[in-house]
Enzyme design. Sequence first.
Site, PDB file in Angstrom:
ATOM      1  CB  SER A  30      -6.047  16.085   8.340  1.00 21.13           C
ATOM      2  OG  SER A  30      -4.503  16.301   7.721  1.00 21.13           O
ATOM      3  N   GLY A  97      -1.301  10.131  -1.378  1.00 21.48           N
ATOM      4  CA  GLY A  97      -1.248   8.765  -1.140  1.00 21.48           C
ATOM      5  C   GLY A  97      -0.811   8.583   0.311  1.00 21.48           C
ATOM      6  N   GLY A  98      -0.488   9.644   0.861  1.00 22.24           N
ATOM      7  CA  GLY A  98      -0.036   9.381   2.481  1.00 22.24           C
ATOM      8  C   GLY A  98      -1.409   8.833   3.420  1.00 22.24           C
ATOM      9  CD  GLU A 105      -6.489  10.989  -2.219  1.00 22.60           C
ATOM     10  OE1 GLU A 105      -6.540  11.584  -1.313  1.00 22.60           O
ATOM     11  OE2 GLU A 105      -5.161  10.648  -2.443  1.00 22.60           O
TER      12      GLU A 105
HETATM   13  C1  5RP Z   1      -4.649  10.467   0.813  1.00 21.37           C
HETATM   14  C2  5RP Z   1      -3.721  11.778   0.447  1.00 21.37           C
HETATM   15  C3  5RP Z   1      -3.802  13.037   1.301  1.00 21.37           C
HETATM   16  O1  5RP Z   1      -4.172  14.093   0.425  1.00 21.37           O
HETATM   17  C4  5RP Z   1      -2.413  13.261   1.669  1.00 21.37           C
HETATM   18  O2  5RP Z   1      -2.175  12.263   2.305  1.00 21.37           O
HETATM   19  C5  5RP Z   1      -2.631  14.641   2.540  1.00 21.37           C
HETATM   20  O3  5RP Z   1      -3.115  14.479   3.837  1.00 21.37           O
HETATM   21  P1  5RP Z   1      -3.183  15.582   4.716  1.00 21.37           P
HETATM   22  O4  5RP Z   1      -3.853  16.627   4.565  1.00 21.37           O
HETATM   23  O5  5RP Z   1      -3.846  14.691   6.180  1.00 21.37           O
HETATM   24  O6  5RP Z   1      -1.796  16.184   5.267  1.00 21.37           O
HETATM   25  O7  5RP Z   1      -3.123  12.025  -0.601  1.00 21.37           O
HETATM   26  O8  5RP Z   1      -4.405   9.632  -0.041  1.00 21.37           O
END
Ligand code: 5RP
Length: 229
Positions: A30, A97-98, A105
Amino acid sequence: MDARQMKIKAAEAALAHVEDGMRLGIGTGSTAEEFVRLLAEKVADGLRIQGVPTSERTARLCLELGVPLKSLEELPELDLTIDGADELDARLRLIKGGGGALLREKIVAAASRKMIVIADETKVVETLGRFPLPIEVNTFGLAATRIAIEKVASALGLTGDIVLRGAAKETFMTDGGHYIFDASFGRIPDAEALSNRLHAIPGVVEHGLFINLASAAVIAGPAGARMLT
Ligand code: 5RP
């Protein structure tokens, strides 16, 4: 300032580091999407960049908003990557990785001269591990890989649930066709040791500890954005 405004603040500050002609890695999540929206406005105003997306999701948004894209095959060396994080410490070590895009990445970040992380201050921790560590694994031999991860963690004094992402409904599959284990180890005092040991497990494709990849972070809080280097 609400959570979205903080993400926009961080993205705005990072955008100041994007120069005309750059080959740019574009993150996922996001916060990265706020960056893409701002970047698209600059592109519409004449900024020339070539973007390499870190996920299919980011690629779709870039195409929708008119951000020019190349593949990493076409542009294997990048000037700068801007990406979010789930957690970071004062040494710019990250958990990512969330959003499930950690493999691409990490490949994109490693192909970049610089990586700037964009995050709000709630993501800054003293010791990594509050956020469950995503571990991308091959779909073959899941049970064996899980046991190997448990053993490696236990040797470092780490225990906790290791959950297959999405298993309760529909198992989450990454862009690369792998699964993700989310490992709730709690505090990870030696992130380097865990990283090395996880890499040695055959079924582990990649994990979400990003060490020695980020060059700086823009941290947004209610008072504005600060730079961590
Ligand atoms: C995706 C990620 C994102 O950078 C991480 O999850 C942060 O996400 P957000 O900006 O929605 O908090 O690593 O794989």
